[in-house]
Scaffold this active site. Structure first.
Site, PDB file in Angstrom:
ATOM      1  CE1 TYR A  87      33.626  20.368 -40.142  1.00 20.95           C
ATOM      2  CE2 TYR A  87      31.645  20.565 -39.358  1.00 20.95           C
ATOM      3  CZ  TYR A  87      32.802  20.244 -40.257  1.00 20.95           C
ATOM      4  OH  TYR A  87      31.914  20.666 -41.564  1.00 20.95           O
ATOM      5  CB  THR A 133      34.511  16.500 -42.745  1.00 21.04           C
ATOM      6  OG1 THR A 133      35.140  14.922 -43.415  1.00 21.04           O
ATOM      7  CG2 THR A 133      34.564  17.371 -43.860  1.00 21.04           C
ATOM      8  CB  THR A 188      29.497  23.793 -41.776  1.00 23.98           C
ATOM      9  OG1 THR A 188      28.537  23.232 -41.732  1.00 23.98           O
ATOM     10  CG2 THR A 188      31.036  24.081 -40.644  1.00 23.98           C
ATOM     11  CG  ASP A 189      24.813  23.080 -41.056  1.00 24.15           C
ATOM     12  OD1 ASP A 189      25.625  22.630 -41.163  1.00 24.15           O
ATOM     13  OD2 ASP A 189      23.645  22.234 -40.188  1.00 24.15           O
ATOM     14  CG  LEU A 214      45.408  22.930 -45.773  1.00 23.68           C
ATOM     15  CD1 LEU A 214      44.951  23.513 -46.691  1.00 23.68           C
ATOM     16  CD2 LEU A 214      43.360  21.810 -45.733  1.00 23.68           C
TER      17      LEU A 214
HETATM   18  N1  LIG Z   1      29.333  17.077 -45.253  1.00 25.39           N
HETATM   19  C1  LIG Z   1      29.042  17.789 -45.121  1.00 25.39           C
HETATM   20  O1  LIG Z   1      27.558  17.328 -44.506  1.00 25.39           O
HETATM   21  C2  LIG Z   1      28.735  19.317 -44.518  1.00 25.39           C
HETATM   22  C3  LIG Z   1      27.946  20.394 -44.291  1.00 25.39           C
HETATM   23  C4  LIG Z   1      28.178  21.380 -44.696  1.00 25.39           C
HETATM   24  C5  LIG Z   1      29.786  21.508 -45.268  1.00 25.39           C
HETATM   25  N2  LIG Z   1      30.293  20.628 -45.488  1.00 25.39           N
HETATM   26  C6  LIG Z   1      32.148  21.237 -45.937  1.00 25.39           C
HETATM   27  O2  LIG Z   1      32.494  21.145 -47.192  1.00 25.39           O
HETATM   28  C7  LIG Z   1      33.125  20.130 -47.224  1.00 25.39           C
HETATM   29  C8  LIG Z   1      33.534  19.340 -48.017  1.00 25.39           C
HETATM   30  O3  LIG Z   1      32.899  17.918 -47.763  1.00 25.39           O
HETATM   31  P1  LIG Z   1      33.322  16.735 -48.051  1.00 25.39           P
HETATM   32  O4  LIG Z   1      31.791  16.223 -47.498  1.00 25.39           O
HETATM   33  O5  LIG Z   1      33.551  16.841 -49.303  1.00 25.39           O
HETATM   34  O6  LIG Z   1      33.584  16.632 -47.179  1.00 25.39           O
HETATM   35  P2  LIG Z   1      35.415  14.779 -47.376  1.00 25.39           P
HETATM   36  O7  LIG Z   1      34.324  13.710 -47.367  1.00 25.39           O
HETATM   37  O8  LIG Z   1      35.383  15.156 -45.698  1.00 25.39           O
HETATM   38  O9  LIG Z   1      35.721  15.328 -47.970  1.00 25.39           O
HETATM   39  C9  LIG Z   1      37.561  16.150 -47.587  1.00 25.39           C
HETATM   40  C10 LIG Z   1      38.568  16.038 -48.038  1.00 25.39           C
HETATM   41  O10 LIG Z   1      38.974  16.811 -47.055  1.00 25.39           O
HETATM   42  C11 LIG Z   1      40.368  16.429 -47.524  1.00 25.39           C
HETATM   43  N3  LIG Z   1      41.135  16.411 -46.153  1.00 25.39           N
HETATM   44  C12 LIG Z   1      40.612  16.316 -44.818  1.00 25.39           C
HETATM   45  N4  LIG Z   1      42.164  16.906 -44.131  1.00 25.39           N
HETATM   46  C13 LIG Z   1      42.882  16.873 -45.470  1.00 25.39           C
HETATM   47  C14 LIG Z   1      44.297  17.812 -44.712  1.00 25.39           C
HETATM   48  N5  LIG Z   1      44.979  17.813 -43.802  1.00 25.39           N
HETATM   49  N6  LIG Z   1      45.154  17.866 -46.114  1.00 25.39           N
HETATM   50  C15 LIG Z   1      44.871  17.521 -46.724  1.00 25.39           C
HETATM   51  N7  LIG Z   1      43.703  17.322 -47.395  1.00 25.39           N
HETATM   52  C16 LIG Z   1      42.336  17.619 -46.185  1.00 25.39           C
HETATM   53  C17 LIG Z   1      39.721  14.857 -47.276  1.00 25.39           C
HETATM   54  O11 LIG Z   1      41.062  14.153 -48.008  1.00 25.39           O
HETATM   55  P3  LIG Z   1      41.206  12.355 -48.110  1.00 25.39           P
HETATM   56  O12 LIG Z   1      40.431  11.877 -48.756  1.00 25.39           O
HETATM   57  O13 LIG Z   1      42.991  11.961 -48.455  1.00 25.39           O
HETATM   58  O14 LIG Z   1      41.233  12.057 -46.377  1.00 25.39           O
HETATM   59  C18 LIG Z   1      38.921  15.003 -48.598  1.00 25.39           C
HETATM   60  O15 LIG Z   1      39.361  14.929 -49.327  1.00 25.39           O
HETATM   61  C19 LIG Z   1      34.024  21.092 -46.811  1.00 25.39           C
HETATM   62  O16 LIG Z   1      34.718  21.844 -46.236  1.00 25.39           O
HETATM   63  C20 LIG Z   1      33.347  20.899 -45.642  1.00 25.39           C
HETATM   64  O17 LIG Z   1      33.732  21.574 -43.985  1.00 25.39           O
HETATM   65  C21 LIG Z   1      30.904  19.742 -45.035  1.00 25.39           C
END
Ligand SMILES: NC(=O)c1ccc[n+]([C@@H]2O[C@H](COP(=O)([O-])OP(=O)(O)OC[C@H]3O[C@@H](n4cnc5c(N)ncnc54)[C@H](OP(=O)(O)O)[C@@H]3O)[C@@H](O)[C@H]2O)c1
Length: 281
Positions: A125, A62, A101-102, A37
């Site tokens: 972040y 994240t 995100t919030d 990425l």
């Molecule tokens: N979690 C929350 O509460 C929350 C709240 C608001 C918004 N969001 C947004 O929602 C989205 C999904 O969040 P999530 O909870 O599913 O997070 P997550 O479980 O941490 O998943 C993030 C994914 O991104 C991948 N990733 C991280 N660094 C990368 C890189 N350098 N190259 C390619 N892939 C990479 C990770 O890969 P690996 O599995 O290999 O590490 C993982 O599969 C994100 O955009 C986050 O900002 C999340």
């Protein structure tokens, strides 16, 4: 319609791929092994060869606390990586949906945040996701920005699983009571994203489960539903050390989604049932 999902092995990515599979929509599930990425050429080459009609961009750095310690890495993944993807989407004519995100808001407002409210992140972040939003808006016309908050599901790393795991080792837990937000069940959000990406309703939306609560109220509900006899002790953020500052008011106004998403209590009930069904609880 063929949809590319980035971060396909993460919490939300898995839910989005499951929703696409369930709907019979062709899905390219991309993880770190698919492309880099943070490398413009790698992103460009992968998007050109996959030739998706649309991209749901779930990949992100994240870890909110760690981002304070390695801001360049967080910015490279979230801001620059998203810009590379937005350019590739624009060049190939694919629609792009960024999950944001919030944390792009300061949390100082008294009311829930609407999509057009002024942003002002209080941590690295949040700033990286704000820059991701800017990149998508400026580079890709056919784009959606969907802000969500406090994601949870039966898989991945999230508040529900952390509380359940901590509660196995203690009879009482200190949980902050001055952060308010909208817990959102990843499969509910995934269903909304898959519906939205098939439209041309471009722009910014807030998609969260209905209702809101404090972190300590959320923890109490988790333990009650899981029938775990552990007491929640509400405490202010000031007494629980954390590296990154977090917005106190994380409430997003999700009234603009069609349909409005189910309540967070309903999502939590389904999440706990899922954990029981899979033997994780
Ligand atoms: N979690 C929350 O509460 C929350 C709240 C608001 C918004 N969001 C947004 O929602 C989205 C999904 O969040 P999530 O909870 O599913 O997070 P997550 O479980 O941490 O998943 C993030 C994914 O991104 C991948 N990733 C991280 N660094 C990368 C890189 N350098 N190259 C390619 N892939 C990479 C990770 O890969 P690996 O599995 O290999 O590490 C993982 O599969 C994100 O955009 C986050 O900002 C999340």
């Amino acid at each position: 319609m063929k949809i590319l999902v980035t971060g396909a092995h993460g919490q939300l990515g898995r839910a989005v791929c499951a929703e696409l599979n369930q709907k019979g929509i062709p899905c390219i599930a991309a993880g770190r092994d698919s492309f880099t990425l943070t490398d413009r050429e790698s992103v460009d080459a992968f998007v050109r060869s996959a030739a998706p009609d649309a991209i749901i961009h779930c990949a992100a750095y994240t870890d909110v606390d760690r981002a304070e310690l390695e801001p360049e890495r967080c910015m490279a993944v979230n801001a620059q990586g998203t810009a590379f993807l937005a350019q590739a989407a624009a060049d190939t004519g694919a629609k792009l949906l960024l999950v944001s995100t919030d944390y792009v808001f300061s949390g100082a407002a008294a009311e829930p945040y609407g999509p057009d409210d002024p942003r002002g992140p209080v941590n690295v972040y949040g700033l990286s996701k704000l820059q991701a939003e800017e990149a998508v808006r400026s580079l890709c016309k056919r784009s959606f920005i969907v802000r969500t908050s406090w994601l949870f599901s039966a898989e991945g790393s999230n508040f529900v699983r952390k509380i359940l795991s901590q509660a196995r080792e203690t009879r009482s837990l200190r949980v902050v009571c001055d952060q308010t937000g909208c817990p959102t069940y990843a499969p509910d959000l995934a269903a909304y994203l898959v519906q939205l990406i098939r439209t041309d309703h471009y722009g910014i939306t807030h998609a969260v489960n209905s209702g809101f609560c404090t972190r300590s109220e959320f923890a109490s509900a988790i333990l009650r539903l899981a029938r775990i006899p552990c007491q929640v002790m509400p405490v202010p953020s000031s007494v629980v050390p954390s590296v990154a500052r977090r917005p106190l008011n994380s409430r997003l106004d999700g009234a603009g989604t069609e349909p409005v998403l189910p309540t967070w209590q309903s999502g939590l009930q389904r999440c706990i049932s899922d954990l029981v069904r899979t033997g994780a609880l």
